[in-house]
Each structure stands twice: as C-alpha cells, then as structure tokens.
Design an enzyme around this catalytic site. Structure first.
Site, PDB file in Angstrom:
ATOM      1  CE1 TYR A 150      50.795  29.314  44.151  1.00  0.00           C
ATOM      2  CE2 TYR A 150      52.118  28.104  42.549  1.00  0.00           C
ATOM      3  CZ  TYR A 150      50.992  28.854  42.863  1.00  0.00           C
ATOM      4  OH  TYR A 150      50.074  29.140  41.893  1.00  0.00           O
TER       5      TYR A 150
HETATM    6  N1  LIG Z   1      49.991  33.776  37.038  1.00  0.00           N
HETATM    7  C1  LIG Z   1      50.312  32.495  36.926  1.00  0.00           C
HETATM    8  O1  LIG Z   1      51.235  32.090  36.182  1.00  0.00           O
HETATM    9  C2  LIG Z   1      49.542  31.462  37.705  1.00  0.00           C
HETATM   10  C3  LIG Z   1      49.734  30.105  37.376  1.00  0.00           C
HETATM   11  C4  LIG Z   1      49.039  29.145  38.087  1.00  0.00           C
HETATM   12  C5  LIG Z   1      48.162  29.520  39.087  1.00  0.00           C
HETATM   13  N2  LIG Z   1      48.003  30.837  39.387  1.00  0.00           N
HETATM   14  C6  LIG Z   1      47.074  31.190  40.465  1.00  0.00           C
HETATM   15  O2  LIG Z   1      46.138  32.129  39.998  1.00  0.00           O
HETATM   16  C7  LIG Z   1      45.732  32.989  41.068  1.00  0.00           C
HETATM   17  C8  LIG Z   1      45.895  34.440  40.656  1.00  0.00           C
HETATM   18  O3  LIG Z   1      47.241  34.667  40.290  1.00  0.00           O
HETATM   19  P1  LIG Z   1      47.678  36.014  39.564  1.00  0.00           P
HETATM   20  O4  LIG Z   1      48.907  35.712  38.798  1.00  0.00           O
HETATM   21  O5  LIG Z   1      46.498  36.630  38.901  1.00  0.00           O
HETATM   22  O6  LIG Z   1      48.093  36.898  40.849  1.00  0.00           O
HETATM   23  P2  LIG Z   1      48.337  38.486  40.990  1.00  0.00           P
HETATM   24  O7  LIG Z   1      48.348  39.158  39.675  1.00  0.00           O
HETATM   25  O8  LIG Z   1      49.516  38.633  41.892  1.00  0.00           O
HETATM   26  O9  LIG Z   1      47.055  38.940  41.795  1.00  0.00           O
HETATM   27  C9  LIG Z   1      46.851  38.440  43.070  1.00  0.00           C
HETATM   28  C10 LIG Z   1      45.572  38.975  43.655  1.00  0.00           C
HETATM   29  O10 LIG Z   1      45.389  38.405  44.954  1.00  0.00           O
HETATM   30  C11 LIG Z   1      45.374  39.435  45.938  1.00  0.00           C
HETATM   31  N3  LIG Z   1      46.031  38.917  47.137  1.00  0.00           N
HETATM   32  C12 LIG Z   1      47.317  38.498  47.263  1.00  0.00           C
HETATM   33  N4  LIG Z   1      47.554  38.116  48.520  1.00  0.00           N
HETATM   34  C13 LIG Z   1      46.397  38.284  49.206  1.00  0.00           C
HETATM   35  C14 LIG Z   1      46.021  38.090  50.560  1.00  0.00           C
HETATM   36  N5  LIG Z   1      46.889  37.661  51.490  1.00  0.00           N
HETATM   37  N6  LIG Z   1      44.750  38.372  50.917  1.00  0.00           N
HETATM   38  C15 LIG Z   1      43.877  38.837  50.006  1.00  0.00           C
HETATM   39  N7  LIG Z   1      44.175  39.048  48.727  1.00  0.00           N
HETATM   40  C16 LIG Z   1      45.428  38.790  48.324  1.00  0.00           C
HETATM   41  C17 LIG Z   1      46.086  40.618  45.279  1.00  0.00           C
HETATM   42  O11 LIG Z   1      45.700  41.868  45.806  1.00  0.00           O
HETATM   43  P3  LIG Z   1      46.521  42.568  47.022  1.00  0.00           P
HETATM   44  O12 LIG Z   1      47.983  42.415  46.687  1.00  0.00           O
HETATM   45  O13 LIG Z   1      46.060  43.978  47.072  1.00  0.00           O
HETATM   46  O14 LIG Z   1      46.140  41.799  48.241  1.00  0.00           O
HETATM   47  C18 LIG Z   1      45.591  40.468  43.841  1.00  0.00           C
HETATM   48  O15 LIG Z   1      44.280  40.965  43.722  1.00  0.00           O
HETATM   49  C19 LIG Z   1      46.597  32.589  42.266  1.00  0.00           C
HETATM   50  O16 LIG Z   1      45.871  31.695  43.075  1.00  0.00           O
HETATM   51  C20 LIG Z   1      47.765  31.861  41.643  1.00  0.00           C
HETATM   52  O17 LIG Z   1      48.344  30.935  42.507  1.00  0.00           O
HETATM   53  C21 LIG Z   1      48.664  31.821  38.716  1.00  0.00           C
END
Ligand SMILES: NC(=O)c1ccc[n+]([C@@H]2O[C@H](COP(=O)([O-])OP(=O)(O)OC[C@H]3O[C@@H](n4cnc5c(N)ncnc54)[C@H](OP(=O)(O)O)[C@@H]3O)[C@@H](O)[C@H]2O)c1
Length: 243
Positions: A150
């Site tokens: 990741y």
């Molecule tokens: N949360 C954290 O602690 C954190 C920390 C650092 C960075 N980030 C980054 O922030 C971003 C958002 O994270 P989050 O925590 O908000 O994630 P999340 O709550 O799991 O939401 C992920 C979103 O991406 C979509 N998604 C996942 N796989 C996909 C695919 N193959 N194609 C199209 N859409 C897809 C999901 O919808 P579907 O499942 O319906 O596809 C959902 O809308 C990510 O890039 C993550 O790496 C998060």
C-alpha cells in the site's frame, strides 16, 4: 461559493474522505461526479448530497479495471478538478503478502489513477486551467508494519504529483497531494481495526482525524486559494511525519 461552475470528479467519492470532500465541493457550488464500485453506496451518497447548492451524480467504475477507467473518463470529463482518492489498503506483512493482492493494489491505486489522469488531463491542458489532487498517505514516507505494498503504491502517487506538476503546470494545471494520517473512516476500520486508533495515539495531535478534516485540505488544494501551489505535498497527518 469557491467552486461555482466547476466540474469535479472524485474517485472513491461515495464514502469516507471522498464523500466528505464531495460534501464540501457541493457546498461550494461544484457539479461533482462521485465514482465507486458499489451503485447502492453511490445512490445513498448522492441522496445525502442532494441539498446543493452544487450537484452530485454517481458513476460506477472499478479503478482496477482499465475499461472502466476509460469509460469513467469519457462519462465524467471534461473536468476542472480531479481528486484521485479511491484506493485499496488491505493489511499484510511482507512475508505474508500474496501476489494477487499485490497486483490488485498496483492495478487500482497506481495504474487506474495514472490512466484516468492521462485521459482527463488533455482537456484541462487545452483549457489552460485545472487542479488535480492526489490522496496519498503519511505511510508513503514512513515505515508502517503491514503496509508495505500500500505504502509503495502511495509513494508512486507522490511521484506522479511531482512529474505531473512539471508536465502540466506550464499549461496552467496545478497538481498536488494530500497525505493524511490515521483517519477514522468505515473503510479503514474494516481493514485496520483498532490499529487506526492506536496509530492516532502515537502522533503529536494524539488522535485520529475525522474525514471532514482531510476534506478541508483537499478543498484548499482544489480551489483558487492555493493558486500558486503546485507539485506540493500537504501533510494532513496530525504531525506524524514531523517527528
Ligand atoms: N482513512 C485513513 O486512515 C487514511 C489514511 C491515509 C490515507 N488514506 C487515503 O485516503 C483515501 C480514502 O480513504 P478512506 O479511508 O476514505 O476510504 P474508504 O472509507 O474505504 O472509502 C473508499 C472509497 O473508495 C471507493 N473505492 C475503493 N476501491 C475502489 C476501486 N477499486 N474502484 C473505485 N472506487 C473504489 C469506495 O467505494 P466502493 O467500495 O463502492 O468502490 C469508497 O467510495 C484512500 O486513498 C486512502 O488510501 C486514508
């Protein structure tokens, strides 16, 4: 309204950080396309965003599938703002990592983001304006156990930010990254469980972020408030990478 008459595509805009970003963009008057794999989740998110003053619609696409990426670019474009937010973040230590998941992570987080951007950039370049925001992570520059693949995909995104700024910004298109720290979303809790809260306790601000806090950083980089910022990485990580 800071994004009036702007068209924005937010990948992964149906949950977590992406959904909160969509909420801010709609509040600022943008026409927002939120992309994700699950249409039910998409419909629920669109209903949540229906109050305006901007608008939201859902486009189904799996970023890991190149045909979906091509269709998404055609359906959503041309756009003024692209937020590359969707990603997979399954946990596995290096010795336990399977090849299939390794490939899926790179196909989705790196290849999908790359070719979506490559498809949408020409219209921005022709217009001489636009803003691309890549959502990276603090783990791109920190060693986090269980996050080797990741983190590598997100380091690739940080590299894209610099190259795309060099390639696109002479034509007026800005490209930046936001690198969140531990952020309490449903998705991260499913994958990382209590690990997110534990990580939050160890950083200078001693807590996790709410997704809306990260969305504010994305709005800053997407909007004209950051008009002289390109090629930058904004660490929205509670100080994690400062220590
Ligand atoms: N949360 C954290 O602690 C954190 C920390 C650092 C960075 N980030 C980054 O922030 C971003 C958002 O994270 P989050 O925590 O908000 O994630 P999340 O709550 O799991 O939401 C992920 C979103 O991406 C979509 N998604 C996942 N796989 C996909 C695919 N193959 N194609 C199209 N859409 C897809 C999901 O919808 P579907 O499942 O319906 O596809 C959902 O809308 C990510 O890039 C993550 O790496 C998060």
């Amino acid at each position: 309204m800071e994004l009036k008459d702007q068209v924005a595509l937010i990948t992964g805009g149906t949950a977590g950080i992406g959904l909160e970003t969509a909420r801010l963009f709609v509040r600022e008057g943008a026409s927002v396309v939120i992309a994700g794999r699950n249409p039910e989740r998409g419909a629920k998110a669109v209903a949540e965003l229906a109050d305006g003053p901007g608008s939201a619609r859902f486009a189904a696409a799996d970023l890991g599938d190149l045909e979906d990426v091509r269709r998404l670019a055609e359906d959503a474009g041309p756009v003024d703002i692209l937020v590359n937010n969707a990603s997979l973040f399954p946990v596995a230590t290096t010795v336990d990592q399977d090849v299939e998941t390794f490939q899926r992570l790179f196909d989705t987080n790196v290849r999908g983001t790359f070719f979506l951007t490559a498809a949408l950039a020409p219209a921005m370049l022709a217009k001489g304006a636009g803003s691309i925001v890549n959502v990276s992570t603090m783990a791109a520059v920190m060693g986090v156990p269980g996050a080797s693949v990741y983190s590598a995909t997100k380091a690739a995104l940080a590299s894209f930010t610099r190259t795309w700024a060099a390639e696109f910004s002479p034509s007026g298109v800005r490209v930046n990254s936001v690198a969140p720290g531990p952020t309490l979303t449903d998705g991260v809790v499913v994958e990382w469980g209590d690990g997110v809260a534990e990580l939050g306790k160890s950083i200078p601000l001693r807590r996790t972020a709410g997704p809306a806090e990260i969305a504010e950083s994305i709005l800053f980089l997407a909007s004209a408030r950051s008009s002289f910022v390109t090629g930058a990485n904004l660490a929205a990580d509670g100080g994690a990478t400062a220590i």
